[in-house]
Scaffold this motif. Structure first.
Motif, mmCIF file in Angstrom:
data_model
loop_
_atom_site.group_PDB
_atom_site.id
_atom_site.type_symbol
_atom_site.label_atom_id
_atom_site.label_comp_id
_atom_site.label_asym_id
_atom_site.label_seq_id
_atom_site.Cartn_x
_atom_site.Cartn_y
_atom_site.Cartn_z
ATOM 1 N N MET A 1 0.811 -1.179 0.000
ATOM 2 C CA MET A 1 0.000 0.000 0.000
ATOM 3 C C MET A 1 0.864 1.255 0.000
ATOM 4 S SD MET A 1 -3.260 -0.797 2.401
ATOM 5 C CE MET A 1 -2.309 -1.439 3.766
ATOM 6 N N ASN A 2 1.942 1.230 -0.740
ATOM 7 C CA ASN A 2 2.777 2.406 -0.847
ATOM 8 C C ASN A 2 3.374 2.464 -2.228
ATOM 9 O OD1 ASN A 2 5.288 0.846 -0.827
ATOM 10 N ND2 ASN A 2 4.702 0.377 1.272
ATOM 11 N N ARG A 3 4.113 3.511 -2.492
ATOM 12 C CA ARG A 3 4.611 3.703 -3.844
ATOM 13 C C ARG A 3 5.613 2.640 -4.238
ATOM 14 N NH1 ARG A 3 7.910 9.314 -2.675
ATOM 15 N NH2 ARG A 3 9.532 8.446 -1.326
ATOM 16 N N ASP A 4 6.336 2.067 -3.280
ATOM 17 C CA ASP A 4 7.272 1.000 -3.617
ATOM 18 C C ASP A 4 6.540 -0.234 -4.101
ATOM 19 O OD1 ASP A 4 9.491 2.490 -2.925
ATOM 20 O OD2 ASP A 4 9.421 1.862 -0.827
ATOM 21 N N LEU A 73 -5.571 7.248 6.649
ATOM 22 C CA LEU A 73 -4.142 7.018 6.862
ATOM 23 C C LEU A 73 -3.438 6.607 5.569
ATOM 24 C CD1 LEU A 73 -4.275 5.178 10.303
ATOM 25 C CD2 LEU A 73 -3.260 7.427 9.853
ATOM 26 N N ILE A 74 -4.084 5.752 4.785
ATOM 27 C CA ILE A 74 -3.479 5.329 3.512
ATOM 28 C C ILE A 74 -3.373 6.501 2.554
ATOM 29 C CG2 ILE A 74 -3.755 3.886 1.469
ATOM 30 C CD1 ILE A 74 -5.091 1.798 3.289
ATOM 31 N N VAL A 75 -4.446 7.262 2.417
ATOM 32 C CA VAL A 75 -4.452 8.402 1.496
ATOM 33 C C VAL A 75 -3.389 9.423 1.889
ATOM 34 C CG1 VAL A 75 -5.810 10.371 0.678
ATOM 35 C CG2 VAL A 75 -6.861 8.109 0.819
ATOM 36 N N VAL A 76 -3.259 9.692 3.171
ATOM 37 C CA VAL A 76 -2.317 10.702 3.642
ATOM 38 C C VAL A 76 -0.870 10.236 3.511
ATOM 39 C CG1 VAL A 76 -1.509 11.951 5.693
ATOM 40 C CG2 VAL A 76 -3.961 11.812 5.197
ATOM 41 N N LEU A 77 -0.595 8.994 3.888
ATOM 42 C CA LEU A 77 0.793 8.524 3.969
ATOM 43 C C LEU A 77 1.263 7.721 2.757
ATOM 44 C CD1 LEU A 77 0.925 7.536 7.750
ATOM 45 C CD2 LEU A 77 1.923 9.551 6.654
ATOM 46 N N GLN A 78 0.389 7.424 1.836
ATOM 47 C CA GLN A 78 0.762 6.614 0.680
ATOM 48 C C GLN A 78 1.933 7.184 -0.110
ATOM 49 O OE1 GLN A 78 -2.361 5.932 -2.206
ATOM 50 N NE2 GLN A 78 -1.542 3.930 -2.734
ATOM 51 N N PRO A 79 2.052 8.508 -0.267
ATOM 52 C CA PRO A 79 3.218 9.028 -0.993
ATOM 53 C C PRO A 79 4.555 8.693 -0.317
ATOM 54 C CG PRO A 79 1.491 10.685 -0.896
ATOM 55 C CD PRO A 79 1.084 9.586 0.047
ATOM 56 N N VAL A 80 4.532 8.397 0.977
ATOM 57 C CA VAL A 80 5.761 8.020 1.682
ATOM 58 C C VAL A 80 5.820 6.507 1.844
ATOM 59 C CG1 VAL A 80 7.172 8.354 3.752
ATOM 60 C CG2 VAL A 80 5.687 10.208 2.932
#
Length: 241
Positions: A1-4, A73-80
């Motif tokens: 659930m992140n950019r990686d 939380l996913i929407v806010v922190l997903q770019p990191v």
């Protein structure tokens, strides 16, 4: 659930660029997992106090609060970084998106954040920081529920990632977890870090420490099942992302 996780390819992890990004990633994972656990336990305690004697309403309140918090939380922190789940991090390692060291550090951050989140929830509701859970959650039905819950979660994340629709992960995961609270017998823990953290609160969301290991084993089995399915359903990653 992140950019990686968007890579999900069979290439080697990019070790050279990772160190500069590791600290923000670990912080995001610790904070995100911690706040997720706070939402799970805190809303459970609030539900017990606001709706005493009505287990169904308590579960509804707990599910809605958890799903909403997870989405944000996913929407806010997903770019990191927004895995918040060792199962997802293991998937990143298996697909060689992360190196072993980075994966271990990420899981450690998730576990630490989860424990802190449990203590925060307890303290907010004037409970001792740690109260060992006494709710026994065991039996084949509950174990199967965890396999189903985790398989569905991993399937949701990886399907959206491999099809190039990562922008939908936040709301899709939040909605799925809200629903899985109700259609699985285990109320969808689906996360080893959250499972361990929930042993630290003797409240509505708690799980007895002796029940946690089998839940985690079932979560891992569910993740493997989903990963195999996704390889057949989406054999190639989308290239237009």
């Amino acid at each position: 659930m992140n950019r990686d996780l968007a890579a999900l390819t069979d290439t080697e992890p990019q070790e050279t660029s990772m160190p500069a990004r590791l600290a923000p990633r670990l912080l995001a994972e610790a904070v995100g997992t911690g706040l997720l656990v706070t939402a799970v336990i805190g809303s459970g305690i609030a539900a017990q106090r606001l709706s005493p004697g009505d287990t169904g309403l308590q579960l509804l309140e707990n599910a809605l609060a958890t799903g909403a918090a997870l989405t944000v939380l996913i929407v806010v922190l997903q770019p990191v970084s927004a895995a918040f789940n060792p199962v997802v991090t293991l998937l990143e390692r298996l697909t060689r998106t992360l190196g072993t060291g980075q994966a271990l550090a990420t899981v450690a951050a998730q576990l630490a954040g989860g424990a802190a989140g449990a203590m925060l929830a307890n303290l907010m509701f004037s409970e001792p920081a740690i109260t060992v859970a006494t709710t026994d959650r065991t039996g084949p039905g509950l174990w199967l529920g965890e396999v189903v819950a985790t398989a569905g979660l991993v399937l949701t994340i990886t399907a959206l990632t491999r099809s190039g629709r990562t922008q939908h992960i936040g709301w899709a995961v939040g909605v799925y977890i809200t629903a899985a609270y109700w259609f699985t017998s285990s109320t969808s823990f689906a996360n080893p870090a959250v499972t361990i953290a929930r042993t630290l609160s003797d409240s509505f969301a708690g799980i007895k420490p002796s029940s946690a290991p089998m839940f985690i084993v079932m979560q891992l089995i569910g993740a493997v099942i989903a990963f195999v399915l996704i390889r057949f359903l989406f054999p190639r990653e989308a290239t237009d992302v």
